[in-house]
Design an enzyme around this catalytic site. Sequence first.
Site, mmCIF file in Angstrom:
data_model
loop_
_atom_site.group_PDB
_atom_site.id
_atom_site.type_symbol
_atom_site.label_atom_id
_atom_site.label_comp_id
_atom_site.label_asym_id
_atom_site.label_seq_id
_atom_site.Cartn_x
_atom_site.Cartn_y
_atom_site.Cartn_z
ATOM 1 N N HIS A 98 -1.371 -19.007 -35.675
ATOM 2 C CA HIS A 98 -1.847 -18.314 -34.481
ATOM 3 C C HIS A 98 -1.168 -18.745 -33.196
ATOM 4 O O HIS A 98 -1.046 -17.949 -32.268
ATOM 5 C CB HIS A 98 -3.352 -18.511 -34.325
ATOM 6 C CG HIS A 98 -4.139 -17.904 -35.433
ATOM 7 N ND1 HIS A 98 -5.511 -17.920 -35.459
ATOM 8 C CD2 HIS A 98 -3.761 -17.270 -36.568
ATOM 9 C CE1 HIS A 98 -5.943 -17.320 -36.551
ATOM 10 N NE2 HIS A 98 -4.894 -16.923 -37.249
ATOM 11 N N HIS A 133 -0.765 -12.272 -32.286
ATOM 12 C CA HIS A 133 -0.625 -13.649 -31.807
ATOM 13 C C HIS A 133 0.607 -13.817 -30.927
ATOM 14 O O HIS A 133 0.629 -14.696 -30.061
ATOM 15 C CB HIS A 133 -0.578 -14.619 -32.988
ATOM 16 C CG HIS A 133 -1.779 -14.508 -33.869
ATOM 17 N ND1 HIS A 133 -3.046 -14.833 -33.441
ATOM 18 C CD2 HIS A 133 -1.905 -14.077 -35.141
ATOM 19 C CE1 HIS A 133 -3.903 -14.625 -34.428
ATOM 20 N NE2 HIS A 133 -3.231 -14.150 -35.470
#
Length: 145
Positions: A98, A133
Amino acid sequence: MKIAISSDHGGNNLRKEIMALLDELNISYEDFGPQTNESVDYPDYARPVAEKVAAGEFDRGILICGTGIGISIAANKFKGIRCALVHDVFSAKATRCHNDSNVLAMGERVIGPGLAREIVAAWLNTDFEGGRHTRRVEKISELEK
């Protein structure tokens, strides 16, 4: 993959354990840590790793101090560094997936060598997912300006 690794005196033992793991995994690294157990200042040992990762000389970095806190704060002062303080495998994977972290920080006084090896292996073997992300990581980079 090429790794820059360092620690202060409080992370010396764990740094040596992680270098042994990198040897086992046939991952190239350069050690920027102190060669004695005499007290040193963690910002001085975070600097070469952060500078070299930010400059693209190394793909990623690993930093270790007693708690991992001070050395991660120091590393995150450098533009382009996304240093994550991690003490569990789930977070190691998440920060790669992420946050595209490029430096991993750990605390020798917080976790043992077995868990540290698992964390490093997971962090090294996890890719950035990109997608939604990417936008978030770009926003982090914008904060550095």
